[in-house]
Design an enzyme around this catalytic site. Sequence first.
Site, mmCIF file in Angstrom:
data_model
loop_
_atom_site.group_PDB
_atom_site.id
_atom_site.type_symbol
_atom_site.label_atom_id
_atom_site.label_comp_id
_atom_site.label_asym_id
_atom_site.label_seq_id
_atom_site.Cartn_x
_atom_site.Cartn_y
_atom_site.Cartn_z
ATOM 1 C CG ASP A 1 27.045 9.720 -56.807
ATOM 2 O OD1 ASP A 1 26.757 8.876 -55.921
ATOM 3 O OD2 ASP A 1 27.013 10.939 -56.602
ATOM 4 C CE LYS B 1 27.356 9.568 -62.667
ATOM 5 N NZ LYS B 1 28.501 10.274 -62.106
#
Length: 229
Positions: free
Chosen positions: A144, A125
């Site tokens: 997220d 991420k």
Amino acid sequence: MAKPAARGDRVREIQRILDETYPNPKCALEHRNAWQLLVATILSAQCTDKRVNLVTPGLFRKYPSVADMAAANQDELAQDIRSTGFFNNKAKSLIGAARTIRDNFRGKVPRTMDELLNVPGAARKTANVVLGAAYGIASGVVVDTHVQRIAQRLGLTKNKDPKRIEQDLMKTLPEEKWIAFSHQIILHGRALCVARKPKCAECPLERLCKAKDKTVHNELSSRRSRRPV
Ligand code: SF4
């Protein structure tokens, strides 16, 4: 076959509405370069972007370069970032990241996913955030908690694991939309599609949304869709 075409149309309509509602979306973490964004992203784990943006200006004054951060005292750095939570682990990651970038990448944040994944504190991420927002490289889709929740609500994935959600989004969305899409969804998650009691009555995606926890009744939705435009 009618079904895939209909799904494609729905996804395109979702993108069109997101582009109209959130034009030119930007990363909410303030930064001047890839290194600052990497630091901010590491600090943003389990912390709000707002809080991180309060901490980073002072942090970058105290440690202006990768080399300064690499030479930081871990206990002192932990106190500098204390308000972002998990400060001991984050201090360790920041120093580890700075040393790796100084020693292995000539002081420059690398520009590929594989290289970034070798930097302490940078999981997929974080790497997607840095590559997308600092370098404009679409290596994947940032997943997220907002993207996770809203991709499910919009029926873009049935998966719960962020890696699988990312794969689904990469298959569903055109590559040129990968970077903007996550920024737009994060903005949408903050503004309307909040975790509890999403504000569906105000949501421009409502007629396309399949969420079970929508707060607008189906009856209202169908009445709306029958209204003359
Ligand atoms: S209709 Fe509600 S649940 Fe669906 S995207 Fe909009 S705010 Fe989220």
